[in-house]
Scaffold this motif. Structure first.
Motif, PDB file in Angstrom:
ATOM      1  N   VAL A  38       0.836  -1.210   0.000  1.00 16.35           N
ATOM      2  CA  VAL A  38       0.000   0.000   0.000  1.00 16.35           C
ATOM      3  C   VAL A  38       0.867   1.255   0.000  1.00 16.35           C
ATOM      4  N   LEU A  39       1.956   1.252   0.766  1.00 21.57           N
ATOM      5  CA  LEU A  39       2.876   2.393   0.755  1.00 21.57           C
ATOM      6  C   LEU A  39       3.469   2.605  -0.640  1.00 21.57           C
ATOM      7  N   GLY A  40       3.836   1.521  -1.285  1.00 20.20           N
ATOM      8  CA  GLY A  40       4.369   1.618  -2.641  1.00 20.20           C
ATOM      9  C   GLY A  40       3.348   2.167  -3.617  1.00 20.20           C
ATOM     10  N   LEU A  41       2.112   1.710  -3.510  1.00 26.63           N
ATOM     11  CA  LEU A  41       1.056   2.217  -4.395  1.00 26.63           C
ATOM     12  C   LEU A  41       0.759   3.690  -4.124  1.00 26.63           C
ATOM     13  N   LEU A  42       0.683   4.074  -2.862  1.00 34.16           N
ATOM     14  CA  LEU A  42       0.446   5.482  -2.538  1.00 34.16           C
ATOM     15  C   LEU A  42       1.588   6.368  -3.031  1.00 34.16           C
ATOM     16  N   ASN A  43       2.816   5.905  -2.845  1.00 33.44           N
ATOM     17  CA  ASN A  43       3.962   6.692  -3.290  1.00 33.44           C
ATOM     18  C   ASN A  43       4.051   6.764  -4.809  1.00 33.44           C
ATOM     19  N   THR A  44       3.519   5.769  -5.500  1.00 32.11           N
ATOM     20  CA  THR A  44       3.547   5.774  -6.956  1.00 32.11           C
ATOM     21  C   THR A  44       2.399   6.591  -7.547  1.00 32.11           C
ATOM     22  N   LEU A  45       1.226   6.505  -6.952  1.00 35.88           N
ATOM     23  CA  LEU A  45       0.040   7.125  -7.545  1.00 35.88           C
ATOM     24  C   LEU A  45      -0.311   8.496  -6.965  1.00 35.88           C
ATOM     25  N   VAL A  46      -0.262   8.638  -5.653  1.00 37.49           N
ATOM     26  CA  VAL A  46      -0.744   9.865  -5.005  1.00 37.49           C
ATOM     27  C   VAL A  46       0.373  10.879  -4.770  1.00 37.49           C
ATOM     28  N   ARG A  47       1.535  10.408  -4.373  1.00 33.86           N
ATOM     29  CA  ARG A  47       2.641  11.309  -4.011  1.00 33.86           C
ATOM     30  C   ARG A  47       3.036  12.271  -5.128  1.00 33.86           C
ATOM     31  N   PRO A  48       3.162  11.829  -6.389  1.00 36.23           N
ATOM     32  CA  PRO A  48       3.529  12.802  -7.439  1.00 36.23           C
ATOM     33  C   PRO A  48       2.514  13.936  -7.591  1.00 36.23           C
ATOM     34  N   LEU A  49       1.240  13.609  -7.417  1.00 35.51           N
ATOM     35  CA  LEU A  49       0.211  14.646  -7.493  1.00 35.51           C
ATOM     36  C   LEU A  49       0.336  15.631  -6.336  1.00 35.51           C
ATOM     37  N   LEU A  50       0.586  15.127  -5.133  1.00 36.61           N
ATOM     38  CA  LEU A  50       0.771  16.007  -3.981  1.00 36.61           C
ATOM     39  C   LEU A  50       2.020  16.874  -4.125  1.00 36.61           C
ATOM     40  N   VAL A  51       3.086  16.299  -4.652  1.00 37.34           N
ATOM     41  CA  VAL A  51       4.315  17.072  -4.857  1.00 37.34           C
ATOM     42  C   VAL A  51       4.059  18.195  -5.854  1.00 37.34           C
ATOM     43  N   LEU A  52       3.328  17.899  -6.902  1.00 37.60           N
ATOM     44  CA  LEU A  52       3.019  18.918  -7.904  1.00 37.60           C
ATOM     45  C   LEU A  52       2.115  20.013  -7.337  1.00 37.60           C
ATOM     46  N   LEU A  53       1.106  19.628  -6.585  1.00 44.94           N
ATOM     47  CA  LEU A  53       0.176  20.613  -6.023  1.00 44.94           C
ATOM     48  C   LEU A  53       0.811  21.486  -4.944  1.00 44.94           C
ATOM     49  N   THR A  54       1.777  20.952  -4.237  1.00 46.96           N
ATOM     50  CA  THR A  54       2.418  21.708  -3.158  1.00 46.96           C
ATOM     51  C   THR A  54       3.781  22.256  -3.569  1.00 46.96           C
ATOM     52  N   VAL A  68       6.969  16.299   5.006  1.00 48.76           N
ATOM     53  CA  VAL A  68       5.563  16.298   5.410  1.00 48.76           C
ATOM     54  C   VAL A  68       4.754  15.407   4.476  1.00 48.76           C
ATOM     55  N   ILE A  69       5.034  15.472   3.179  1.00 45.51           N
ATOM     56  CA  ILE A  69       4.321  14.631   2.216  1.00 45.51           C
ATOM     57  C   ILE A  69       4.617  13.156   2.474  1.00 45.51           C
ATOM     58  N   ASN A  70       5.878  12.823   2.752  1.00 47.98           N
ATOM     59  CA  ASN A  70       6.227  11.430   3.082  1.00 47.98           C
ATOM     60  C   ASN A  70       5.487  10.967   4.335  1.00 47.98           C
ATOM     61  N   ALA A  71       5.414  11.826   5.335  1.00 50.76           N
ATOM     62  CA  ALA A  71       4.698  11.474   6.561  1.00 50.76           C
ATOM     63  C   ALA A  71       3.211  11.285   6.289  1.00 50.76           C
ATOM     64  N   LEU A  72       2.643  12.111   5.424  1.00 46.57           N
ATOM     65  CA  LEU A  72       1.225  11.953   5.065  1.00 46.57           C
ATOM     66  C   LEU A  72       0.966  10.635   4.354  1.00 46.57           C
ATOM     67  N   MET A  73       1.874  10.208   3.500  1.00 49.08           N
ATOM     68  CA  MET A  73       1.732   8.920   2.812  1.00 49.08           C
ATOM     69  C   MET A  73       1.818   7.777   3.821  1.00 49.08           C
ATOM     70  N   PHE A  74       2.734   7.880   4.758  1.00 52.45           N
ATOM     71  CA  PHE A  74       2.909   6.870   5.799  1.00 52.45           C
ATOM     72  C   PHE A  74       1.668   6.792   6.679  1.00 52.45           C
ATOM     73  N   TRP A  75       1.169   7.950   7.070  1.00 54.87           N
ATOM     74  CA  TRP A  75      -0.022   8.032   7.925  1.00 54.87           C
ATOM     75  C   TRP A  75      -1.260   7.536   7.190  1.00 54.87           C
TER      76      TRP A  75
END
Length: 117
Positions: A38-54, A68-75
């Motif tokens: 799940v961490l791998g999927l979140l980091n692959t799918l959601v994290r790039p969008l969050l990095v771009l938006l922030t 902070v983004i890494n912590a949000l993915m972990f949480w």
């Protein structure tokens, strides 16, 4: 084979994080496998969008907001799963830092191990 080895080692790293830091708990190796997936999927799918938006905030903080983004993915992964839990955002931040450090070591080891192929 390389992907499976990396996945198993990252699950073991997640168990190590729960052993080293009390704010993160993982109930079993099976739960760690699912959490690593799940961490791998979140980091692959959601994290790039969050990095771009922030991106503006990341630029202002000279990249520190990426922690902070890494912590949000972990949480987020911990909130989605039953056998993986984090006590709060601070625990997610520290847990994600330890997990990321383990991930760097694992990536180097796996690349070196499979370089002979």
């Amino acid at each position: 084979m390389k992907l499976v080895a990396r996945w198993m080692l990252l699950a073991a790293a997640l168990l190590l994080v729960s052993y080293v830091y009390t704010g993160v708990t993982v109930t079993s190796f099976g739960a760690a496998l699912v959490a690593a997936l799940v961490l791998g999927l979140l980091n692959t799918l959601v994290r790039p969008l969050l990095v771009l938006l922030t991106l503006p905030v990341t630029l202002i903080t000279v990249g520190l907001f990426l922690f902070v983004i890494n912590a949000l993915m972990f949480w987020s992964a911990a909130s989605l799963l039953d056998g993986f839990s984090v006590t709060g955002f601070g625990a997610a931040l520290i847990g994600s830092l330890i997990y990321s450090a383990c991930g760097v070591v694992i990536d180097l080891a796996v690349e070196r191990l499979f370089a002979a192929d």
